[in-house]
Design a protein around this motif. Structure first.
Motif, PDB file in Angstrom:
ATOM      1  N   LYS A  10       0.848  -1.208   0.000  1.00  0.00           N
ATOM      2  CA  LYS A  10       0.000   0.000   0.000  1.00  0.00           C
ATOM      3  C   LYS A  10       0.879   1.253   0.000  1.00  0.00           C
ATOM      4  N   HIS A  96      -8.748  -3.270  -6.278  1.00  0.00           N
ATOM      5  CA  HIS A  96      -8.576  -3.386  -4.826  1.00  0.00           C
ATOM      6  C   HIS A  96      -9.662  -2.570  -4.132  1.00  0.00           C
ATOM      7  N   GLU A 169     -11.303 -10.672  -1.352  1.00  0.00           N
ATOM      8  CA  GLU A 169     -10.948  -9.917  -0.148  1.00  0.00           C
ATOM      9  C   GLU A 169     -12.210  -9.280   0.433  1.00  0.00           C
ATOM     10  N   GLY A 175      -7.545  -5.143   6.945  1.00  0.00           N
ATOM     11  CA  GLY A 175      -6.946  -4.229   7.911  1.00  0.00           C
ATOM     12  C   GLY A 175      -7.692  -4.147   9.229  1.00  0.00           C
TER      13      GLY A 175
HETATM   14  P1  PGA Z   1      -4.661  -6.708   5.285  1.00  0.00           P
HETATM   15  O1  PGA Z   1      -4.859  -6.122   3.788  1.00  0.00           O
HETATM   16  O2  PGA Z   1      -3.825  -7.950   5.167  1.00  0.00           O
HETATM   17  O3  PGA Z   1      -3.956  -5.599   6.031  1.00  0.00           O
HETATM   18  O4  PGA Z   1      -6.026  -7.003   5.820  1.00  0.00           O
HETATM   19  C1  PGA Z   1      -5.096  -6.970   2.701  1.00  0.00           C
HETATM   20  C2  PGA Z   1      -5.238  -6.157   1.429  1.00  0.00           C
HETATM   21  O5  PGA Z   1      -5.781  -5.051   1.458  1.00  0.00           O
HETATM   22  O6  PGA Z   1      -4.803  -6.596   0.336  1.00  0.00           O
END
Ligand code: PGA
Length: 250
Positions: A10, A96, A169, A175
């Motif tokens: 990110k 995403h 996802e 997150g």
């Molecule tokens: P995370 O994010 O592992 O921090 O939950 C995954 C992503 O956004 O690809």
């Protein structure tokens, strides 16, 4: 199927930090089991530094978090697939949840990008997933069907299956520390596989389906062992080489 372990950094890391983390990751992952490969997805500005940190290690790749679906032109602030390939990057994400829900990208634009990126020679990982209110309203299938059908609408039916991956996802698991349970992952991944088969037929069985959302060193082994889970897309737990190497070795 070769399992893909992808690190989505990110908006984190300077060039020096990216190079160091990539170097550490390669060293700590020296015992990478057969049948696995690793993808690091840093910010654009750190792509070359990440590549340098990887130092040509086999089965390690770089990719981009985003690109614009045009070869060049008056698109201030944007980056083309050819520019990414020029850094040595071979993969890119589309759709995403942060691009969809923070930056306002719509399904049709995600579809345009997915097809353009593939045609330009990138391997594309199309990300899909439902918001918590959509899950609570029983709309999982509806959301995944829409995002996948529109996301892949312009992809040629004879696309090289290994060039396209899907990442499931769930937005509520990104997150948040809330990982989807095995039953939830299995249900969604079966649905994704079915949709891919409807679109592409038998070659869909060779397309990878990754899970993403709060994957950590202590839950990675269980997730990666599930049916139809061909890899993971990791955000927070990919930022430290130590944590991410434990995931790729899990
Ligand atoms: P995370 O994010 O592992 O921090 O939950 C995954 C992503 O956004 O690809």
């Amino acid at each position: 199927m070769i399992k893909l372990f992808a690190a989505n950094w990110k908006m984190h890391k300077t060039q020096a930090e990216a190079k160091q983390t990539a170097e550490d990751l390669v060293r700590l992952s020296a015992a990478l089991p057969p049948g696995r490969e690793v993808l690091v997805i840093p910010p654009f500005t750190a792509l070359s530094a990440t590549m340098a940190g990887i130092g040509g290690a086999g089965r390690f790749h770089t990719g981009a978090q985003n690109f614009y679906p045009a070869t060049h032109g008056a698109f201030t602030g944007e980056i083309s697939p050819a520019m990414l390939l020029d850094t040595g990057a071979t993969f890119a994400l589309t759709g995403h949840s942060e691009r969809r829900h923070v930056l306002g990208e719509l399904d049709a634009f995600v579809g345009q990008k997915t097809a353009f990126g593939l045609a330009a020679g990138l391997k594309v990982i199309l990300c899909v997933g439902e918001k918590i209110e959509e899950r609570k309203a029983g709309q999982l299938a509806e959301v995944l069907t829409r995002q996948i059908r529109l996301g892949l609408a312009d992809v040629p039916k004879d696309v090289v299956p290994e060039d396209i991956s899907l990442a499931y996802e769930p937005v509520w698991a990104i997150g948040t520390g809330l990982v989807a349970g095995p039953a939830e992952i299995l249900e969604a991944h079966v649905l994704v596989r079915k949709l891919l088969e409807e679109i592409f037929g038998a070659p869909a069985r060779r397309m990878r389906i990754l899970y993403g959302g709060s994957v950590k060193p202590d839950n990675a082994a269980e997730i990666i062992a599930l049916d139809n889970v061909d890899g993971v897309l990791v955000g927070g737990a990919s930022l430290k080489a130590d944590d991410f190497s434990r995931i790729v070795l899990a």
